[in-house]
Each structure stands twice: as structure tokens, then as C-alpha cells.
Design a protein around this motif. Structure first.
Motif, PDB file in Angstrom:
ATOM      1  N   LEU A 124     106.768 -71.337  60.315  1.00 35.20           N
ATOM      2  CA  LEU A 124     106.229 -71.453  58.730  1.00 35.20           C
ATOM      3  C   LEU A 124     106.566 -72.762  58.075  1.00 35.20           C
ATOM      4  CD1 LEU A 124     106.866 -68.147  57.098  1.00 35.20           C
ATOM      5  CD2 LEU A 124     104.719 -68.610  57.960  1.00 35.20           C
ATOM      6  N   PHE A 125     107.704 -73.304  58.354  1.00 32.87           N
ATOM      7  CA  PHE A 125     107.974 -74.767  57.821  1.00 32.87           C
ATOM      8  C   PHE A 125     107.386 -75.889  58.645  1.00 32.87           C
ATOM      9  CE2 PHE A 125     111.307 -78.119  57.651  1.00 32.87           C
ATOM     10  CZ  PHE A 125     111.070 -78.542  56.530  1.00 32.87           C
ATOM     11  N   LEU A 126     107.344 -75.669  59.849  1.00 36.51           N
ATOM     12  CA  LEU A 126     106.625 -76.741  60.885  1.00 36.51           C
ATOM     13  C   LEU A 126     105.138 -76.606  60.359  1.00 36.51           C
ATOM     14  CD1 LEU A 126     108.576 -76.243  64.176  1.00 36.51           C
ATOM     15  CD2 LEU A 126     108.448 -78.076  62.721  1.00 36.51           C
ATOM     16  N   ASP A 127     104.523 -75.547  60.254  1.00 33.63           N
ATOM     17  CA  ASP A 127     103.092 -75.659  59.927  1.00 33.63           C
ATOM     18  C   ASP A 127     102.908 -75.975  58.469  1.00 33.63           C
ATOM     19  OD1 ASP A 127     100.527 -74.652  60.744  1.00 33.63           O
ATOM     20  OD2 ASP A 127     100.768 -73.088  59.328  1.00 33.63           O
ATOM     21  N   ASP A 144     109.898 -72.134  50.585  1.00 38.12           N
ATOM     22  CA  ASP A 144     108.793 -71.397  50.396  1.00 38.12           C
ATOM     23  C   ASP A 144     108.847 -70.524  51.817  1.00 38.12           C
ATOM     24  OD1 ASP A 144     107.913 -72.306  48.013  1.00 38.12           O
ATOM     25  OD2 ASP A 144     106.269 -73.128  48.528  1.00 38.12           O
ATOM     26  N   ALA A 145     108.986 -71.557  53.056  1.00 35.71           N
ATOM     27  CA  ALA A 145     108.873 -70.891  54.218  1.00 35.71           C
ATOM     28  C   ALA A 145     110.351 -69.989  54.389  1.00 35.71           C
ATOM     29  CB  ALA A 145     109.154 -71.957  55.467  1.00 35.71           C
ATOM     30  N   TYR A 146     111.241 -70.254  53.928  1.00 36.11           N
ATOM     31  CA  TYR A 146     112.656 -69.603  54.015  1.00 36.11           C
ATOM     32  C   TYR A 146     112.318 -68.210  53.246  1.00 36.11           C
ATOM     33  CZ  TYR A 146     117.573 -68.260  53.252  1.00 36.11           C
ATOM     34  OH  TYR A 146     118.716 -67.644  53.151  1.00 36.11           O
ATOM     35  N   ASN A 147     112.055 -68.243  51.895  1.00 27.53           N
ATOM     36  CA  ASN A 147     111.801 -67.191  51.015  1.00 27.53           C
ATOM     37  C   ASN A 147     110.790 -66.294  51.554  1.00 27.53           C
ATOM     38  OD1 ASN A 147     113.604 -68.213  49.177  1.00 27.53           O
ATOM     39  ND2 ASN A 147     111.986 -69.223  48.155  1.00 27.53           N
ATOM     40  N   ALA A 148     109.763 -66.755  52.449  1.00 29.73           N
ATOM     41  CA  ALA A 148     108.867 -65.861  53.153  1.00 29.73           C
ATOM     42  C   ALA A 148     108.976 -65.206  54.485  1.00 29.73           C
ATOM     43  CB  ALA A 148     107.396 -66.511  53.279  1.00 29.73           C
TER      44      ALA A 148
END
Length: 218
Positions: A124-127, A144-148
Motif C-alpha cells: 500500500l505504501f509503495l503504491d 495511511d498505509a499502516y492504518n489500513a
């Protein structure tokens, strides 16, 4: 192959991530554990490039990778050729810690599950980096990526520490330089190739674990 590692060996390159995840899937969509582990070795280099910011995840990933490497070198190595064969072997032989009183905390299934959860966060983070703009805040993208993804598996104190760590992240350009690919356009293009491969490996693993009701191993 020597165990000694040079600084070049520790240098992250997105191209290597792409190469390893390309090799992950067999013709019938089974996931080769050896290449999955190799992919994670590269992702750990990515985390380490960012210094202590991701230390809380990087150290855990390194220990989990080592457990899987040991299984790949064990007398039962043939049972660990793919994630699918590993799950079948460990479940058939009661080697999976299905409850907190279980005596197999280092089972391959549990170990890989921790990496699997972290893989979704990195994907998610890389995207989000791929689709971001020059003025995007990487701290927000990463949070945001971590929370998701990973956050729901971490206690409050870890989530708090992670949130503080994300604030220290370098800007988008620094991340693109870390990729060691070339221009920002080249980085975006290669992320566009790598992320679908990572996602496919993730989805196949997720479905396999769901099928066997082991997505919530303690």
C-alpha cells in the motif's frame, strides 16, 4: 555462498524486488517459499535504508525470515517448497499454534503470517508513492498505509511509536533515490510492474490462509 555481506549487498534496488516476486509463482499459482523469502530480504534492505524509523518492523521481519530460512534448510525442507505445501504439512502434523497455549510459536504458518501482514502495508505504501505528487507528504502516505493494514495487529503503544516514526520520513524524492532505478518516471514505471506481482502473491496467500481458517493465528 559466503555469509559475509558487503555494503553493496545491503544496497536496496527495486529491480531486485521485481525480479524475486516474478519468480514467486509457479505455473499453477503456488507461491515458492524460497523466492518469497528472497523478496523479503530485499524489502528489509528498503526498510534498513530508512534507518531506525522502521526498526520496529525491520528487526521483526529479519527474525521471521531467518525462521523460514531454517525451515528451508531443515530435514523437512521438501515440505516447505511452497506456501501451499507448508500449510498442508504443518496442519496435517499439528505443527501450527492454533491457540495461545500452542507449543509451536515458530511454525512456518505463524511466521509467514507476520510477514504477510507487513507485506500488505509495504504494498500500500509503495503504491501510494507511485501515485503521489512531488508535494505529497510521505509521512501521511505511510501512516495511511499502516492504518489500513498492520495497525490493527499492533497494540496501542506500538501504533503510537509508529505514528511518531512516520513523521521523520524523508520526502518523496529521497524515496525515489533509494529505489536505485533512475529517474522518477522510471521508478514509477517499475513500481507499476512490481506492485501487481506483490499484490498477487499477497492475495493468493490471503485466500489460502482464509481457506484453512489460520488468518488469526496468535
Amino acid at each position: 555462498m559466503a555469509d559475509s555481506v558487503t555494503s553493496d549487498d545491503q544496497k536496496f534496488c527495486l529491480k531486485e524486488v521485481l525480479a524475486t516476486f516474478r519468480l514467486c509463482l509457479s505455473e499453477n499459482k503456488e507461491v515458492y517459499l524460497e523466492h518469497y523469502v528472497a523478496g523479503w530480504r530485499e524489502l528489509v534492505k528498503f526498510l534498513n535504508t530508512l534507518g531506525s524509523v522502521f526498526g520496529f518492523i525491520s528487526k521483526d521481519a529479519v527474525s521471521k525470515v531467518q525462521i523460514l530460512v531454517n525451515l528451508l534448510k531443515s530435514e523437512n525442507a521438501s515440505q516447505y517448497k511452497t506456501i501451499q505445501s507448508m500449510v498442508k504439512y504443518e496442519l496435517d502434523n499439528q505443527l501450527v499454534d492454533l491457540n495461545k497455549a500452542g507449543s509451536h510459536p515458530t511454525s512456518g504458518c505463524r511466521t509467514l503470517l507476520r510477514l504477510h501482514r507487513a507485506l500488505k502495508w509495504l504494498e500500500l505504501f509503495l503504491d501510494s508513492l507511485r501515485t503521489s505528487t512531488e508535494d505529497s507528504k510521505t509521512s501521511v502516505l505511510c501512516a495511511d498505509a499502516y492504518n489500513a493494514s498492520l495497525a490493527k495487529f499492533h497494540p496501542w503503544v506500538v501504533r503510537k511509536a509508529a505514528g511518531m516514526a512516520f513523521i521523520l520520513l524523508p520526502g518523496r524524492q529521497a524515496f525515489f533515490e533509494i529505489m536505485n532505478v533512475g529517474t522518477p518516471e522510471q521508478v514509477v514505471a517499475m513500481l507499476g510492474e512490481a506492485i501487481p506481482l506483490i499484490n498477487e502473491v499477497y492475495q493468493i496467500t490471503e485466500a489460502l490462509y482464509a481457506q484453512h481458517n489460520i488468518l488469526d493465528l496468535p
